[in-house]
Design a protein around this motif. Structure first.
Motif, PDB file in Angstrom:
ATOM      1  N   PRO A   4       4.629   8.357  -1.089  1.00 35.55           N
ATOM      2  CA  PRO A   4       5.559   8.220   0.046  1.00 35.55           C
ATOM      3  C   PRO A   4       5.156   7.117   1.025  1.00 35.55           C
ATOM      4  O   PRO A   4       6.009   6.359   1.502  1.00 35.55           O
ATOM      5  CB  PRO A   4       5.515   9.609   0.701  1.00 35.55           C
ATOM      6  N   GLY A   5       3.865   7.014   1.308  1.00 32.67           N
ATOM      7  CA  GLY A   5       3.408   5.966   2.212  1.00 32.67           C
ATOM      8  C   GLY A   5       3.617   4.574   1.637  1.00 32.67           C
ATOM      9  O   GLY A   5       3.965   3.633   2.360  1.00 32.67           O
ATOM     10  N   LEU A   6       3.405   4.439   0.324  1.00 34.15           N
ATOM     11  CA  LEU A   6       3.618   3.144  -0.316  1.00 34.15           C
ATOM     12  C   LEU A   6       5.093   2.746  -0.293  1.00 34.15           C
ATOM     13  O   LEU A   6       5.434   1.573  -0.093  1.00 34.15           O
ATOM     14  CB  LEU A   6       3.105   3.192  -1.761  1.00 34.15           C
ATOM     15  N   ILE A   7       5.974   3.733  -0.503  1.00 31.89           N
ATOM     16  CA  ILE A   7       7.411   3.456  -0.438  1.00 31.89           C
ATOM     17  C   ILE A   7       7.793   3.000   0.966  1.00 31.89           C
ATOM     18  O   ILE A   7       8.512   2.008   1.144  1.00 31.89           O
ATOM     19  CB  ILE A   7       8.221   4.698  -0.854  1.00 31.89           C
ATOM     20  N   ALA A   8       7.292   3.719   1.978  1.00 33.20           N
ATOM     21  CA  ALA A   8       7.591   3.349   3.368  1.00 33.20           C
ATOM     22  C   ALA A   8       7.076   1.947   3.690  1.00 33.20           C
ATOM     23  O   ALA A   8       7.761   1.154   4.350  1.00 33.20           O
ATOM     24  CB  ALA A   8       6.989   4.376   4.324  1.00 33.20           C
ATOM     25  N   ALA A   9       5.874   1.628   3.205  1.00 37.71           N
ATOM     26  CA  ALA A   9       5.313   0.297   3.445  1.00 37.71           C
ATOM     27  C   ALA A   9       6.149  -0.780   2.762  1.00 37.71           C
ATOM     28  O   ALA A   9       6.318  -1.887   3.295  1.00 37.71           O
ATOM     29  CB  ALA A   9       3.866   0.247   2.948  1.00 37.71           C
ATOM     30  N   SER A  10       6.687  -0.463   1.583  1.00 31.42           N
ATOM     31  CA  SER A  10       7.539  -1.425   0.876  1.00 31.42           C
ATOM     32  C   SER A  10       8.816  -1.705   1.655  1.00 31.42           C
ATOM     33  O   SER A  10       9.253  -2.856   1.761  1.00 31.42           O
ATOM     34  CB  SER A  10       7.888  -0.884  -0.523  1.00 31.42           C
ATOM     35  N   VAL A  11       9.428  -0.647   2.186  1.00 34.34           N
ATOM     36  CA  VAL A  11      10.646  -0.815   2.990  1.00 34.34           C
ATOM     37  C   VAL A  11      10.347  -1.644   4.230  1.00 34.34           C
ATOM     38  O   VAL A  11      11.093  -2.559   4.602  1.00 34.34           O
ATOM     39  CB  VAL A  11      11.234   0.554   3.367  1.00 34.34           C
ATOM     40  N   GLU A  12       9.217  -1.347   4.875  1.00 33.22           N
ATOM     41  CA  GLU A  12       8.824  -2.088   6.077  1.00 33.22           C
ATOM     42  C   GLU A  12       8.613  -3.569   5.757  1.00 33.22           C
ATOM     43  O   GLU A  12       9.070  -4.453   6.488  1.00 33.22           O
ATOM     44  CB  GLU A  12       7.547  -1.483   6.657  1.00 33.22           C
TER      45      GLU A  12
END
Length: 330
Positions: A4-12
């Motif tokens: 989940p954190g990696l997905i959020a970082a990708s969106v950011e």
């Protein structure tokens, strides 16, 4: 846990790197790579991957989709940013137990060498009954070598579209989706007990069950455990103006269904993507059900499910196109 954190970082990171881009589109054709893996056989059955040079093969049981949609994105200064490519053929060329990018690896590598700095994005067309095996070619290679050959040929088809790339006008982006409740396949009253016995034999010391017995057993258990609850499938449509549309379908969808969506679409460029927004297994056509074999035996959704997905996608495409036309007229 980290995902989940990696997905959020990708969106950011994506939001931070937004940049103006020009979009162009074209359609290539490549009809020498993919093959329908279901065949009418001399004994009246429909075979699945019946083997190369099999003398009992009569003809393929379905078509292929030779379409190679290409969408090119360049910066305001004309520098290549990304190229989107879609093709309908199973990503099972390498095989074995390795994790592999298969033929899209070579595709992206070659296109990146032609246009340095460009990212290649590959998606899979409706390839539920398509793969790379040419049953007429007894000496066909396999594994990484064959994946590299296929990626090279596909890269050639993409580069042939470059002179035909035509600008897609600046227009609003639309996203629409629909949830479709797919019926479950019928399960015979005595099938559950039989399925559990088959699974037990699979791990036992005696005679092992046949491959299709195992496939049917796990399908039976999965379906029964749903206790009659329909299989929920999301159909998604993303459009750019009134020219370009993507359709995203869950599962491994038979090629005729993708072709039907393209034929019915009011958009000049319609790209159909399978294995998107969920995994629901194989989605055969209605006429394939009586033919049986692997994809039908393993399907977690019932007859007519594929046509229901087609109807939902076509309705969303019509709605999106009408809205795009109204917006352009204002």
């Amino acid at each position: 846990r980290a995902l989940p954190g990696l997905i959020a970082a990708s969106v950011e990171a994506a939001c931070a790197n937004l940049t103006p881009a020009q979009v162009s589109a074209a359609h290539g054709v490549e009809d020498s790579l993919s093959f329908n893996r279901r065949f009418h056989m001399k004994d009246g059955t429909v075979g699945w991957n019946p083997g190369r040079l099999n003398p009992n093969i009569l003809r393929p049981a379905g078509p292929i989709d030779p379409d190679v949609p290409v969408i090119h994105f360049v910066s305001a200064e004309g520098a290549p940013l990304a190229m989107y490519v879609n093709f309908a053929m199973h990503l099972d060329t390498v095989g074995g137990t390795e994790i592999s990018a298969d033929y899209p690896y070579t595709l992206g590598k070659l296109l990146g060498e032609l246009r340095p700095g460009m990212l290649t994005v590959f998606t899979l067309g409706t390839a539920g009954d398509l793969n790379h095996i040419d049953v007429r070619w007894g000496a066909q290679t396999h594994g990484h070598v064959e994946a590299a050959r296929i990626g090279t040929v596909l890269a050639g088809a993409v580069t042939k579209t470059f002179p035909q790339l035509a600008a897609v006008g600046a227009a609003p982006l639309q996203c629409r989706s629909a949830l479709v409740a797919l019926p479950l396949p019928e399960i015979a009253p005595d099938a559950v007990e039989k399925a559990r016995a088959t699974i037990a034999r699979q791990g036992g010391a005696g005679d092992k069950p046949a491959f299709l017995e195992i496939v049917d057993a796990y399908k039976t258990i999965d379906v029964v455990e749903r206790a009659g609850k329909p299989l929920e499938a999301e159909v998604q449509v993303v459009t750019l103006g009134d020219e370009l549309a993507w359709v995203a379908l869950p599962g491994e969808v038979f090629v005729e269904l993708g072709l039907a969506i393209k034929r019915a679409s009011p958009f000049a460029h319609t790209i159909v993507v399978e294995l998107a927004n969920g995994s629901i297994g194989y989605v055969p056509t209605r006429h394939a059900w009586p033919q049986g074999n692997y994809e039908v035996v393993s399907a977690r959704c019932g007859p007519g499910s594929g046509e229901m997905l087609c109807e939902a996608a076509s309705a969303l495409l019509r709605e999106a196109h009408a809205a795009a036309v109204r917006a352009a007229a204002k």
